[in-house]
Design an enzyme around this catalytic site. Structure first.
Site, PDB file in Angstrom:
ATOM      1  N   ASP A  76     -56.088  15.208 -13.886  1.00  0.00           N
ATOM      2  CA  ASP A  76     -57.010  15.704 -14.925  1.00  0.00           C
ATOM      3  C   ASP A  76     -58.481  15.324 -14.738  1.00  0.00           C
ATOM      4  O   ASP A  76     -59.138  14.881 -15.705  1.00  0.00           O
ATOM      5  CB  ASP A  76     -56.545  15.228 -16.313  1.00  0.00           C
ATOM      6  CG  ASP A  76     -55.173  15.782 -16.710  1.00  0.00           C
ATOM      7  OD1 ASP A  76     -54.576  16.505 -15.902  1.00  0.00           O
ATOM      8  OD2 ASP A  76     -54.716  15.473 -17.823  1.00  0.00           O
ATOM      9  N   LYS A 114     -50.579  21.692 -17.073  1.00  0.00           N
ATOM     10  CA  LYS A 114     -49.664  21.159 -18.093  1.00  0.00           C
ATOM     11  C   LYS A 114     -50.272  21.278 -19.477  1.00  0.00           C
ATOM     12  O   LYS A 114     -51.491  21.351 -19.629  1.00  0.00           O
ATOM     13  CB  LYS A 114     -49.322  19.709 -17.776  1.00  0.00           C
ATOM     14  CG  LYS A 114     -50.554  18.844 -17.714  1.00  0.00           C
ATOM     15  CD  LYS A 114     -50.227  17.449 -17.288  1.00  0.00           C
ATOM     16  CE  LYS A 114     -51.468  16.606 -17.262  1.00  0.00           C
ATOM     17  NZ  LYS A 114     -52.217  16.553 -18.520  1.00  0.00           N
ATOM     18  N   CYS A 151     -52.593  10.474 -19.785  1.00  0.00           N
ATOM     19  CA  CYS A 151     -51.931  11.292 -18.761  1.00  0.00           C
ATOM     20  C   CYS A 151     -51.543  10.500 -17.516  1.00  0.00           C
ATOM     21  O   CYS A 151     -50.500  10.749 -16.925  1.00  0.00           O
ATOM     22  CB  CYS A 151     -52.785  12.506 -18.441  1.00  0.00           C
ATOM     23  SG  CYS A 151     -52.818  13.633 -19.860  1.00  0.00           S
TER      24      CYS A 151
END
Ligand code: VGL
Ligand code: ZN
Length: 214
Positions: A12, A110, A155
């Protein structure tokens, strides 16, 4: 070809998690040069990208009267309500342009299901829906994951824990990550990761020991 057992998983590194972004992580931009120094040591790189529909259940604005960073009970459990971030096809959802890992083969997106969040790159927050990443990694012969990116306590941690549960060796490169740190979440994340057998290292150690390409 002999399978490459080590994979560098970059989590990310997107504009909405950078300073000034919709869900800014303090010093989030500082991971970019660190990751760029690490990436050449790996022949196999996988990226993740938080990728939500605008109607996503994790956004506070989608719940009347709710504010960002409050908790909310959802059918699959307790969910932090976030500011609108990483909306599909927006600038904020793009990977940082200075991130350099041309050998990256796969981008796992995701959080794309409207009613389920997914911090983990392996299992969505309902804890049953797989993203397909474990199957991919097994099929290519991966054994160990080296993880960097944002955010350490969300995450990165969830991905590391699920990777351990899926049977992979996991090393989190601490200074190649930055945290959100909401209500002690960073401390708890490191505790959970340690108990699960996640190794915690610094990028210098990786670069020292990994002069050859993994
Ligand atoms: C993340 C909160 C919401 C992360 C993503 O990348 O850590 N955190 N969505
Ligand atoms: Zn998100």
């Amino acid at each position: 070809m002999k399978p490459v057992e080590d994979v560098f998983l970059i989590v990310d590194v997107q504009y909405d998690f950078m300073p000034g972004g919709a869900l800014a992580v303090a010093q989030g931009d500082e991971v970019v040069p660190v990751i760029n120094r690490l990436a050449p040591a790996f022949s196999h790189v996988v990226l993740t990208q938080d990728w939500h529909p605008r109607s996503h259940v994790s956004f506070a604005t989608n719940h009347a009267g709710r504010q960002p960073f409050e908790m909310m009970s959802l059918p699959y459990g307790e969910q932090v309500l976030w500011p609108v971030h990483c909306v599909q096809d927006t600038e904020g959802a793009r990977l940082h342009r200075d991130l350099h890992g041309p050998q990256a083969r796969l981008v796992i997106r995701k959080g794309h299901h409207q009613y389920v969040d997914s911090y983990s790159a392996f299992l969505e927050a309902d804890r049953v829906t797989p993203t397909g990443l474990a199957g991919y990694l097994r099929e290519v012969g991966a054994k160990r994951l080296w993880i960097a990116g944002l955010a350490t306590d969300y995450c990165v941690a969830w991905t590391a824990l699920d990777a351990r549960a899926a049977g992979f060796g996991v090393i989190v490169i601490e200074d190649a990550c930055r945290a959100i740190d909401l209500n002690g979440s960073l401390e708890k994340a490191w505790q959970d990761m340690r108990r699960a057998g996640v190794q915690r290292v610094q990028s210098e150690d990786v670069l020292k020991t990994k002069e050859t390409t993994l």
